[in-house]
Motif scaffolding. Structure first.
Motif, short mmCIF file in Angstrom:
data_model
loop_
_atom_site.label_atom_id
_atom_site.label_comp_id
_atom_site.label_asym_id
_atom_site.label_seq_id
_atom_site.Cartn_x
_atom_site.Cartn_y
_atom_site.Cartn_z
N LYS A 142 0.85 -1.18 0.00
CA LYS A 142 0.00 0.00 0.00
C LYS A 142 0.90 1.24 0.00
O LYS A 142 1.78 1.37 0.84
N GLU A 191 1.00 5.62 -0.72
CA GLU A 191 0.26 6.89 -0.82
C GLU A 191 -1.20 6.77 -0.37
O GLU A 191 -2.11 7.24 -1.05
N SER A 239 -4.20 5.56 -0.63
CA SER A 239 -5.23 4.79 -1.32
C SER A 239 -4.72 4.12 -2.60
O SER A 239 -5.49 3.75 -3.46
N LYS A 240 -3.43 3.99 -2.69
CA LYS A 240 -2.86 3.40 -3.91
C LYS A 240 -2.15 2.09 -3.58
O LYS A 240 -1.44 2.00 -2.57
N LYS A 281 -6.78 -5.12 -11.63
CA LYS A 281 -7.07 -3.71 -11.31
C LYS A 281 -8.54 -3.53 -10.95
O LYS A 281 -8.89 -2.88 -9.97
N ILE A 321 -9.34 1.94 -1.89
CA ILE A 321 -8.35 1.95 -2.98
C ILE A 321 -8.86 2.77 -4.17
O ILE A 321 -9.95 2.54 -4.67
N SER A 322 -8.01 3.71 -4.62
CA SER A 322 -8.42 4.53 -5.76
C SER A 322 -7.47 4.37 -6.95
O SER A 322 -7.74 4.85 -8.04
N ALA A 323 -6.33 3.70 -6.73
CA ALA A 323 -5.39 3.52 -7.84
C ALA A 323 -4.58 2.24 -7.61
O ALA A 323 -4.29 1.87 -6.46
N ASP A 383 -1.13 0.24 -9.26
CA ASP A 383 0.00 0.17 -10.19
C ASP A 383 0.48 -1.27 -10.26
O ASP A 383 0.75 -1.88 -9.22
#
Lengths: 107, 212
Positions: free
Chosen positions: A37, A39, A41-42, A65, A74-76, A78
């Motif tokens: 995890k 930042e 929410s990423k 994703k 969670i908003s993003a 990678d």
């Protein structure tokens, strides 16, 4: 596999994402190496594939994703694809191997 | 210690990528009418992996140029594929090309990996494992063609010579490349040409290899 208390629920979420070729989750296939995890929410996901020529890469990444983004916090997401350590059948969980045997594939 | 924009290394990566890209294409184009069903199926499987290797090497080449490797979109080769590979039109030449190119790539990538440059990310372990299988499969076909009847052994030998001349020139350039050696991307005593000649000589000495 790097699983921590903080990331456990995301690992559990990914048990719902199936490999398109076999009804085995990407977690039980041993494709997921790390979930971190970052930042707030990423999420950063480090993963591999069974073969460098896997034809389902975009499909699987999109499914991963989509599932992780369903988590409220969670908003993003990678995704980083790595080839070391290389995937072997040893990456698979016992549950995954058992499922493969059920489908008549030796592991 | 960063190794960005080493022109020789980028050229090396693109040469590998281009050849694998073309091999992937030819394995489909020619392999689809392979000598038997097993050969055709294997050829398509090999093609998929060769294209995967090409994608990996283009991504690496992009990263070496400081570009975003994951945004790589391949439409054509960069012009560094060996002409003998590009001009492959039949199964005999295809097998010669798959073996000759992969044997060379194996030596080069292992040489780069074993130099252990501290600033160089070398994500090749999976590719090398898969490539071993390609070498094993194409080698068994090489042996079969060398012991076949009629004009096949002679044709195969000619096709192998055609491609190895170009491969050897590349290996010679790589092992003598001052930038690669001075940056310690490849060690001075890599002996790629000698190792490759030994590999081809062993292949031409007929032995017992099971067809896989």
């Amino acid at each position: 596999m790097m699983q921590t208390v903080e990331t456990e629920k995301y690992w559990n979420a990914l048990t719902e994402v199936m490999d398109p070729e076999f009804p085995i989750s990407v977690v039980d296939m041993g494709l997921i190496y790390e979930i971190t995890k970052v930042e707030g929410s990423k999420l950063a996901v480090k993963m591999t594939y069974t073969s460098t020529g896997c034809g389902c890469m975009q499909w699987i990444e999109s499914d991963i994703k989509e599932r992780l983004l369903k988590e409220e916090d969670i908003s993003a997401v990678d995704i980083e694809v790595v080839w070391s350590p290389p995937w072997t059948v040893q990456n698979m969980s016992d549950k995954g191997k058992e499922k493969l045997r059920t489908w008549g594939v030796s592991s | 210690m960063s190794i960005l924009n080493n022109v020789s290394l980028i050229k090396l990566a693109e040469t590998v990528a281009d050849n694998k890209f073309i091999l992937g294409d030819r394995l489909v184009e020619i392999g689809i009418s392979g000598p038997n069903l097993e050969a055709t199926l294997s050829s398509i499987a090999l093609a998929q992996a060769e294209l995967g290797h090409a994608r990996l090497m283009y991504k690496w080449a992009n990263e070496l140029q400081g570009l975003n490797g994951s945004k790589v979109e391949i439409k054509t080769q960069t012009g560094k594929a060996f002409p003998a590979v590009v001009n492959t039109t039949n199964w005999v030449a295809l097998i010669a090309g798959v073996y000759a190119v992969n044997a060379a790539v194996d030596l080069v990538i292992n040489a780069v990996s074993s130099a252990k440059h501290p600033g160089l990310h070398t994500p090749f372990s999976k590719m090398l494992k898969e490539q071993e299988e390609h070498l094993l499969y194409s080698k068994s076909w090489c042996k079969q063609l060398l012991t076949d009847k009629g004009a096949v052994p002679k044709t195969f030998t000619e096709e192998l010579e055609r491609v190895t001349i170009e491969v050897l020139q590349w290996l010679k350039n790589v092992e003598n490349d001052k930038l690669l050696i001075s940056e310690k991307v490849i060690l001075e005593n890599s002996n790629l040409v000698n190792a490759y000649n030994e590999t081809i000589e062993k292949l031409m000495t007929l032995g017992d290899v099971q067809h896989v």
